[in-house]
Design an enzyme around this catalytic site. Sequence first.
Site, PDB file in Angstrom:
ATOM      1  N   CYS A  89       0.805  -1.219   0.000  1.00 59.21           N
ATOM      2  CA  CYS A  89       0.000   0.000   0.000  1.00 59.21           C
ATOM      3  C   CYS A  89       0.842   1.276   0.000  1.00 59.21           C
ATOM      4  O   CYS A  89       0.348   2.339  -0.361  1.00 59.21           O
ATOM      5  CB  CYS A  89      -0.947   0.013   1.202  1.00 59.21           C
ATOM      6  SG  CYS A  89      -2.161  -1.313   1.183  1.00 59.21           S
ATOM      7  N   GLN A 157      -4.649  -8.742   6.225  1.00 60.01           N
ATOM      8  CA  GLN A 157      -4.924  -7.389   6.700  1.00 60.01           C
ATOM      9  C   GLN A 157      -6.081  -7.372   7.687  1.00 60.01           C
ATOM     10  O   GLN A 157      -6.085  -6.596   8.651  1.00 60.01           O
ATOM     11  CB  GLN A 157      -5.227  -6.484   5.506  1.00 60.01           C
ATOM     12  CG  GLN A 157      -6.352  -6.978   4.615  1.00 60.01           C
ATOM     13  CD  GLN A 157      -6.614  -6.041   3.457  1.00 60.01           C
ATOM     14  OE1 GLN A 157      -6.601  -4.824   3.621  1.00 60.01           O
ATOM     15  NE2 GLN A 157      -6.857  -6.592   2.291  1.00 60.01           N
ATOM     16  N   ARG A 212     -20.080   8.679   1.190  1.00 57.21           N
ATOM     17  CA  ARG A 212     -21.509   8.346   1.195  1.00 57.21           C
ATOM     18  C   ARG A 212     -22.271   9.336   2.069  1.00 57.21           C
ATOM     19  O   ARG A 212     -22.117   9.357   3.291  1.00 57.21           O
ATOM     20  CB  ARG A 212     -21.705   6.917   1.703  1.00 57.21           C
ATOM     21  CG  ARG A 212     -21.134   5.860   0.771  1.00 57.21           C
ATOM     22  CD  ARG A 212     -21.383   4.465   1.335  1.00 57.21           C
ATOM     23  NE  ARG A 212     -21.072   3.426   0.371  1.00 57.21           N
ATOM     24  CZ  ARG A 212     -19.889   2.862   0.222  1.00 57.21           C
ATOM     25  NH1 ARG A 212     -18.875   3.271   0.976  1.00 57.21           N
ATOM     26  NH2 ARG A 212     -19.699   1.919  -0.682  1.00 57.21           N
ATOM     27  N   SER A 238     -11.067   0.536   4.357  1.00 55.00           N
ATOM     28  CA  SER A 238     -10.901   1.368   3.168  1.00 55.00           C
ATOM     29  C   SER A 238     -11.670   0.780   1.996  1.00 55.00           C
ATOM     30  O   SER A 238     -11.914  -0.421   1.929  1.00 55.00           O
ATOM     31  CB  SER A 238      -9.418   1.475   2.806  1.00 55.00           C
ATOM     32  OG  SER A 238      -8.861   0.187   2.601  1.00 55.00           O
ATOM     33  N   HIS A 339      -9.090   3.782  -1.556  1.00 51.25           N
ATOM     34  CA  HIS A 339      -7.695   3.361  -1.415  1.00 51.25           C
ATOM     35  C   HIS A 339      -7.264   2.573  -2.647  1.00 51.25           C
ATOM     36  O   HIS A 339      -7.275   1.344  -2.644  1.00 51.25           O
ATOM     37  CB  HIS A 339      -7.571   2.515  -0.144  1.00 51.25           C
ATOM     38  CG  HIS A 339      -6.207   1.976   0.137  1.00 51.25           C
ATOM     39  ND1 HIS A 339      -5.047   2.471  -0.427  1.00 51.25           N
ATOM     40  CD2 HIS A 339      -5.817   0.944   0.947  1.00 51.25           C
ATOM     41  CE1 HIS A 339      -4.014   1.785   0.032  1.00 51.25           C
ATOM     42  NE2 HIS A 339      -4.457   0.852   0.853  1.00 51.25           N
ATOM     43  N   CYS A 369       0.242   2.229   6.679  1.00 50.38           N
ATOM     44  CA  CYS A 369       0.571   0.832   6.935  1.00 50.38           C
ATOM     45  C   CYS A 369       0.689   0.098   5.611  1.00 50.38           C
ATOM     46  O   CYS A 369       0.063   0.458   4.612  1.00 50.38           O
ATOM     47  CB  CYS A 369      -0.489   0.182   7.822  1.00 50.38           C
ATOM     48  SG  CYS A 369      -2.174   0.282   7.184  1.00 50.38           S
ATOM     49  N   GLY A 371       1.663  -3.977   3.637  1.00 49.22           N
ATOM     50  CA  GLY A 371       1.818  -5.418   3.767  1.00 49.22           C
ATOM     51  C   GLY A 371       3.219  -5.790   4.227  1.00 49.22           C
ATOM     52  O   GLY A 371       4.200  -5.114   3.910  1.00 49.22           O
TER      53      GLY A 371
END
Length: 389
Positions: A89, A157, A212, A238, A339, A369, A371
């Site tokens: 990420c 995750q 939203r 995300s 994301h 953060c 992986g």
Amino acid sequence: MSEAYIVGAVRTPVGRRNGGLAGAHPADLGAHVLKELLRRTGADPSAVEDVIFGCVDTVGPQAGDVARTCWLAAGLPEEVPGVTIDRQCGSSQQALHFAAQAVLSGTNDLVVAGGVQNMSMIPISAAMLAGRPLGHETPFGGSKGWTERYGTQEVSQFAGAEQIAAHWGIGREEMERYAYTSHRRALHAIDAGHFRREIAPYEGVAADEGPRADTTPAKMAELKPLTEGGRLTAALASQISDGAAALLVASPRAVREHGLAPRARVHHLSARGADPVMMLSAPIPATAHALRVSGMSIGDFAAIEVNEAFASVVLAWMKETGADPARVNPNGGAIALGHPLGATGAVLAVRLLHELERTGGRYGLQVMCEGGGQANVTVIERLVTTGVA
């Protein structure tokens, strides 16, 4: 030592899954921000020495060194090379780091950093998404060394986010309040035009699609947990998204020779690792390391971007750092805005720079953060408000 200046920063809107950008070829998304970056800065494309892009799941239309493909799809000079990197990420945040390091070292004078990801077209890998126990379908399965060190416990995750919630005592209701705030901040930012300067509309899509307006804590409370007995739901994670972003990094010499306007200075950059099983807690020690070596305190930052992979990640980070919640993700985060994996690091950097310019803040911090239990930290210092985007 030289300085590394950010002289341009632009992004596409972030499209929601199967939304307005779903059919866009990743090379075309990347080409779009590259052309707009050069147009807005007035930089000579032939003077660019490298194009460094982040991308995760580099298969199908994202394969074959998509950084190079994006540059060529933009109709830009063939002599300029490109390279695609994967730090999960944090890939495009790392792209910014590599670009700044090239300039700081004197190796290059003008480098493009960015990222692209179309998750509607190339879904996130099933093993990572499912959060299943360690096996041959994961990158670790079958590794004797990994199994000897970490066993066969679940590595995902989702498991990491649940562990963080449990370890820091973060309840579902607290996370739902945080997620609701993310949506409200994002909607306010869109309505107020806070993102207008940083976005290059793409084929009729002019605004981020994720937030939203109809979500409420009550609606969130009705959702089932992602894992049996867990606290996290889809509303606390995300969003799967599509998008691209790019920044132009220049040396003082490039600024002089090409008449560029420095908008920010890369003040600090670093990356650290932590527990790869909990996985998403690395922003906490990475931030502590960055503050220690830079001599700064968390109160020095006018704006902070902490990627909202999950609500628990940001809430735990705030508990440990004592950061002012009003300064953290002030315009919402990935829970609301999305994301697009390999592009998010660059998207956040673009957003952070523009927020500092909008508010007149001096320092901004970005951390996310990644992986494998990793985290990148970037500190930028706003120099001037130039009026260019």
